[in-house]
Each structure stands twice: as structure tokens, then as C-alpha cells.
Design a protein around this motif. Structure first.
Motif, short mmCIF file in Angstrom:
data_model
loop_
_atom_site.label_atom_id
_atom_site.label_comp_id
_atom_site.label_asym_id
_atom_site.label_seq_id
_atom_site.Cartn_x
_atom_site.Cartn_y
_atom_site.Cartn_z
N ASP A 169 0.83 -1.22 0.00
CA ASP A 169 0.00 0.00 0.00
C ASP A 169 0.86 1.26 0.00
O ASP A 169 0.37 2.35 -0.35
CB ASP A 169 -0.91 0.02 1.23
CG ASP A 169 -1.76 -1.22 1.34
OD1 ASP A 169 -2.94 -1.15 0.98
OD2 ASP A 169 -1.23 -2.27 1.78
N LEU A 170 2.13 1.14 0.39
CA LEU A 170 3.02 2.30 0.40
C LEU A 170 3.11 2.93 -0.99
O LEU A 170 3.30 4.14 -1.13
CB LEU A 170 4.41 1.89 0.89
CG LEU A 170 5.43 3.01 1.08
CD1 LEU A 170 4.99 3.94 2.22
CD2 LEU A 170 6.81 2.45 1.37
N SER A 171 2.98 2.11 -2.00
CA SER A 171 3.07 2.61 -3.38
C SER A 171 1.90 3.51 -3.74
O SER A 171 1.93 4.18 -4.78
CB SER A 171 3.14 1.45 -4.37
OG SER A 171 1.96 0.67 -4.32
N ASP A 172 0.87 3.56 -2.88
CA ASP A 172 -0.28 4.42 -3.14
C ASP A 172 -0.10 5.82 -2.58
O ASP A 172 -0.99 6.66 -2.72
CB ASP A 172 -1.55 3.80 -2.54
CG ASP A 172 -1.93 2.51 -3.24
OD1 ASP A 172 -1.64 2.39 -4.44
OD2 ASP A 172 -2.52 1.62 -2.59
N CYS A 173 1.05 6.09 -1.92
CA CYS A 173 1.34 7.45 -1.46
C CYS A 173 1.71 8.29 -2.68
O CYS A 173 2.78 8.09 -3.27
CB CYS A 173 2.49 7.45 -0.45
SG CYS A 173 2.08 6.69 1.13
N PRO A 174 0.88 9.22 -3.08
CA PRO A 174 1.03 9.87 -4.39
C PRO A 174 2.26 10.77 -4.53
O PRO A 174 2.73 10.97 -5.64
CB PRO A 174 -0.26 10.70 -4.52
CG PRO A 174 -0.70 10.95 -3.11
CD PRO A 174 -0.31 9.71 -2.35
N LYS A 175 2.79 11.30 -3.42
CA LYS A 175 3.89 12.26 -3.51
C LYS A 175 5.21 11.70 -3.00
O LYS A 175 6.19 12.44 -2.91
CB LYS A 175 3.54 13.53 -2.74
CG LYS A 175 2.36 14.29 -3.33
CD LYS A 175 2.12 15.60 -2.61
CE LYS A 175 0.96 16.36 -3.25
NZ LYS A 175 0.72 17.66 -2.57
N LEU A 176 5.26 10.43 -2.67
CA LEU A 176 6.45 9.85 -2.07
C LEU A 176 7.64 9.90 -3.02
O LEU A 176 7.57 9.38 -4.14
CB LEU A 176 6.17 8.40 -1.65
CG LEU A 176 7.12 7.76 -0.64
CD1 LEU A 176 7.23 8.59 0.63
CD2 LEU A 176 6.67 6.34 -0.32
N LYS A 177 8.73 10.55 -2.60
CA LYS A 177 9.90 10.75 -3.45
C LYS A 177 11.16 10.09 -2.89
O LYS A 177 12.09 9.80 -3.62
CB LYS A 177 10.17 12.25 -3.63
CG LYS A 177 9.04 13.03 -4.28
CD LYS A 177 8.79 12.58 -5.70
CE LYS A 177 7.69 13.41 -6.34
NZ LYS A 177 7.35 12.91 -7.70
#
Length: 551
Positions: free
Chosen positions: A202-210
């Protein structure tokens, strides 16, 4: 009760800022049994810092009277507790309790509705208080280097839609909830050196994660463990996204045919991903050139007088840094500024100076001079004494604050205070007797770096510890490697940043290798005995991601 001149002055002049730090303050705290009650009568304060005072073990409940506080910095003390009445400080935006002996945090923190930054790193915390989701303006949380085993459930709340940075490295966290995807503004996540066995897809659903860091965790998925030690965030998130799709397909009862197709696609992509990883790591190479390999190696002699002013210094030479293409120089200077603001605590913990090594005449001497005799040509200014420069900077800082109608302490004010009360100032002097660096204020126009600079002298000084200097230098080298890699991968025109170096040419035609060569620099005492050499075998350790050190 002994009167404190700093507090009396702040009361008389109705100041909004007060900084109390260092040995002299610590001695008074020890003799008084704590901070004087007169401190808590300064109700106009909106910035209060009490730091580097090991005798400070507690804060009195009278802190509740400072209701206008917006920034409260109580770092590098020996605090064992903070009163729950801190929740009354409704205007508080910044709370820094780092590097203390706190085992728990007051529940009152959850009442700080304006809180933007919470730093409780380097304590003995086993848990965070519940209710942090009520602090809806939180943007940065740093809980690194504690003993935390789990995050409170409400931390991953949709209400925290401004939380962009979560640093929780060096703890004992064993699980990361998939609810983290509710943090819609999350850009930076560091949970390195914990006890995680898996990373939720689900971490991949964080839209702004850089930027993510999961190094130092023993993950069950060995493929993923390899990736977190060598790949960029984008590749890791794509892998997690693929796992998430696979899991959801399986739960939805998809056909075996679709599963086989997914497996085949994974196999086809595996070789390609491994090749990409190798190429990526190869682009992030730092090669160390030993002093013994360079007969004319640069040395820095440290005079004994710096001990009571700013005693710690490390230096190194860096070659291969590409500053000419496009905005490379601007990115480099911005990165240095960010390190100053973050890791260096706005220069209060350490200061970085960069020089064009071709303009530096060695050997160098790290020395002290009285303010009236220390002459330097500051960046972009004429030659002046330290007294004149500091007076000028104070005027500029005050004017800037008035123009922007600020009451908070400014960056300029912050580090100018570090020299208050000093009879001599630290400086780095070259073989001509010229001051090329005046930490923590400025370095000299004489050795200023430009787009044409091909070799840099990096200098880090601190009054905190030698290890602090090394940690900051490590971070600087890592950032330089990342910037060099970025420059090599992006096709920018040389000289396109408003600084003409003759005819423009595509970066592809210029030197685009991203490998850095870091040459060791010895620091010796007055008798020539070795004090430190950087980098040593213990520096630039493997715990840092995305690059390889070749010794």
C-alpha cells in the motif's frame, strides 16, 4: 536567586527571541538547580532555545505562561521529562526535544493544533503519544534513534494531510501498517535500521512519495531487500505496486492463466531490473585517494587556541564534481544550504565551507584571531574586519526582519549569536596568511567556487564533536554523488545558468562521468602529530544508500 543578564536584557528590550546555550549557561543552571523563574515571565517570547546544557533535567510547569511561543528548542540537554502543560502553548509551531533522556512524551503534545515540526530524535522513547492526528498542521516528524517498537494507530490518518516527512530510523519498529497510504502529502519516509520484515504494498499508493529508506531491516522478500540497498525510490515503489496488484488479483480469484502471465512478465523484467541496478550503483561510485598516494597532499595544522572557540575540523578534496552543465552549480549550492538548515541546525551544530581547491595555497592553518584583526573578503563583499562584517550582518538581518514583519529569529541572527562573548574568532588561513574561511559566518571570495571549478576543498567545522563533523561531511559527499549522477543523466547545456563560459555546448559533449574522487586531507596539531584524516576506513560506511566506496 542569581540574576541572568540575558533574561533581564530580553525583558528590558521586550525581545521576542532568547537563546541560552553552552557551558556558561550550564554552570548557572547547575548552581540554580534549574532555569530561573524570571525566564517564565517573558511572555512576549515567540522563540526560546535552551540547548547544550547537561545540567538541565526538567522544565518547570511555569513554561505554560509563555503562551506566545511559536518555537521551543530544548535540544542537547539531559531532560528526563516535559510537563503536560506544554499543551497550553497553543501557538507552538516548532518543538525540538532532540538529544535528551526522555522515556516518554507528554500527552499534552496532542493539543498543539498549530504544531508544524516535532523533533524528538536521540532520546529513550519507547512509544509516541496517541492523538497526534489532532495536530493537523504537522509537516515534519523526527523520532529517529529511540526505542520505539510501533507507530500509534492514529498517526496514519487522513487528517494529517500536510505531513511530508517522517523519519523513524534506528528504532525497533517491527511493523509498518498499510494505512500509511492515507498520508497523502508524504514525500520522505526513513525507517532504516529497524526490525521490519516486510514493506506494505500500500506504500506505493502514497502519491507524492519521493524518498524512502528501508536499509538495515531484515526483509522476508530478499529481492526487495536487495533493492532497498541499491535502487532509487521509483524502482522500489514500482516493485511494491506490482506486488500489490498480484496480491489483489489473488484475493479476487483471478485465473491461473493470468497468474502465469504475471510470473512470466516478472521473469522477463528481472534480468532488466538487475542490469539497471548494477548500472545505477556504478553511477554512484566514490573513489578514495589516499594521502600516501599523493606526495604533495594538503595538510591542515590546528593551533591549540581553537580549543575554546570551535575545536573540531575535518577537510577533504573532491574531484570529478560536474558544476558546469545547466543548473548544476545552483543545485549544488542549494543542497549545501539545505544541509546547513537541516543536519547542521542552521549552522548551530556545524558549518560547511566549499572552496575552489586550485585557488587554495597550502599548507593551511586553523587558527584564532581577535575580531579587530581578523580580516576577510566575504563572499560578494569588500575586505573588512570580523567586527565590521558582523555589525553589517546584524543590520541586514534586522532590516530583513522589519521588511518581512517577522518576530521570529532569522537565520542570520541564529548563527551570529554563536560568536557572542568570544574574545577571539576561528579562521582557516592559507600559506599567504589570507583568511579563506571564517566559520560559522562565511568563506572568502578568494576561493569562491564557480562553474569552471574542477576540484573542491570541503571543510566542516563544529563546536559539538569531531564525529559531528564527520557525519556532516559524509552527508555532503553523499549529496554530491547524487547531484553528480543527476547531472550526468540529464542533458543540459553547459553555461545555461546565466554564467557564460565561452560557447555553449551540450553536456553530452562535456565531461559527464559521475564518479567522484575524494582525496584524504590530514589534520595535525602544532607539533605535526596526526589528529584526524578524512575519509578514514570508518567514514562513508556502507549504511548509506545508492553509492559504492572504492578504497
Amino acid at each position: 536567586m542569581e540574576k541572568w543578564p540575558e533574561i533581564e536584557k530580553a525583558a528590558t528590550e521586550q525581545r521576542r527571541e532568547l537563546v541560552l546555550q553552552g557551558g556558561g549557561v550550564d554552570e548557572r543552571i547547575s548552581s540554580c538547580g534549574g532555569l530561573p523563574s524570571s525566564l517564565y515571565s517573558l511572555q512576549l517570547l515567540n522563540y526560546l532555545e535552551v540547548s547544550q546544557c547537561p545540567s538541565l533535567t526538567e522544565i518547570h510547569v511555569e513554561i505554560q505562561h509563555l503562551t506566545n511561543l511559536q518555537s521551543l528548542v530544548l535540544c542537547r540537554n539531559k531532560l528526563t521529562s516535559v510537563p503536560d502543560v506544554i499543551g497550553i502553548l497553543k501557538s507552538l509551531k516548532v518543538l525540538d526535544l532532540s538529544v535528551n533522556n526522555l522515556k516518554c512524551l507528554p500527552q499534552g503534545i496532542a493539543q498543539l493544533k498549530e504544531l508544524n515540526t516535532l523533533n524528538v530524535s536521540c532520546n529513550c522513547l519507547e512509544a509516541l503519544p496517541g492523538g497526534l492526528s489532532q495536530c493537523t498542521k504537522l509537516a515534519t516528524i523526527n523520532v529517529s534513534k529511540n526505542q520505539i517498537t510501533t507507530f500509534p494507530p492514529d498517526l496514519f490518518s487522513e487528517r494529517l494531510d500536510l505531513l511530508s516527512t517522517l523519519v523513524a530510523s534506528d528504532n525497533s519498529i517491527h511493523e509498518l501498517s498499510g494505512e500509511i497510504c492515507k498520508l497523502s502529502a508524504l514525500k520522505v519516509l526513513d525507517v532504516s535500521n529497524n526490525k521490519l520484515s516486510e514493506i506494505p504494498s500500500d506504500l506505493s499508493d502514497c502519491p507524492k512519495l519521493k524518498e524512502i529508506n528501508f536499509k538495515g531491516n531484515k526483509l522476508g522478500d530478499k529481492r526487495l531487500e536487495k533493492m532497498v540497498n541499491g535502487c532509487q525510490t521509483k524502482s522500489i515503489l514500482e516493485y511494491l505496486r506490482g506486488k500489490g496488484r498480484g496480491r489483489r488479483d489473488e484475493e479476487g480469484g483471478d485465473s491461473d492463466k493470468k497468474k502465469r502471465q504475471q510470473q512470466q512478465q516478472k521473469k522477463k523484467g528481472k534480468a532488466r531490473e538487475e542490469k539497471d541496478e548494477v548500472e545505477e550503483l556504478n553511477k554512484m561510485v566514490v573513489r578514495v585517494l589516499h594521502v600516501s598516494e599523493v606526495p604533495t597532499a594538503l595538510t591542515v595544522k590546528v593551533n591549540a587556541e581553537v580549543k575554546d572557540v570551535r575545536p573540531y575540523l575535518v577537510c577533504c578534496l573532491v574531484r570529478g564534481m560536474s558544476l558546469k552543465p545547466g543548473n548544476a552549480l545552483k543545485r549544488f549550492l542549494m543542497a549545501q544550504t539545505k544541509l546547513h538548515d537541516d543536519l547542521c541546525g542552521r549552522r548551530t551544530i556545524a558549518t560547511i565551507a566549499t572552496h575552489d581547491a586550485q585557488l587554495v595555497k597550502g599548507p593551511l592553518v586553523y587558527d584564532v584571531r581577535p575580531p579587530t584583526r581578523l580580516k576577510v573578503v566575504p563572499l560578494g563583499r569588500r575586505e573588512m574586519t570580523a567586527v565590521e562584517l558582523i555589525r553589517q550582518l546584524h543590520l541586514e538581518a534586522d532590516e530583513l526582519r522589519k521588511q518581512k514583519k517577522r518576530q521570529n529569529v532569522t537565520g542570520l541572527h541564529k548563527y551570529l549569536q554563536l560568536l557572542e562573548g568570544k574574545s577571539v574568532y576561528p579562521c582557516l588561513v592559507d600559506a599567504d596568511g589570507d583568511v579563506i574561511s571564517f566559520p560559522p559566518i562565511t568563506n572568502s571570495e578568494k576561493t569562491k567556487i564557480k562553474k569552471t571549478t574542477t576540484e573542491l576543498l570541503i571543510e566542516v567545522t563544529s563546536s559539538t564533536s569531531l564525529q559531528t563533523c564527520k557525519d556532516v561531511m559524509d552527508a555532503m559527499i553523499i549529496k554530491m554523488a547524487e547531484l553528480n549522477k543527476f547531472t550526468a543523466e540529464h542533458q543540459e547545456e553547459a553555461g545555461s545558468d546565466g554564467e557564460e563560459d565561452g560557447a555553449r555546448q551540450p553536456a553530452a559533449d562535456a565531461e559527464t562521468s559521475s564518479q567522484l574522487i575524494v582525496q584524504q586531507v590530514r589534520t595535525v596539531d602544532q607539533d605535526g602529530n596526526l589528529k584526524v584524516v578524512y575519509p578514514s576506513k570508518t567514514d562513508l560506511s556502507k549504511e548509506f544508500s545508492n553509492f559504492t566506496v572504492i578504497w
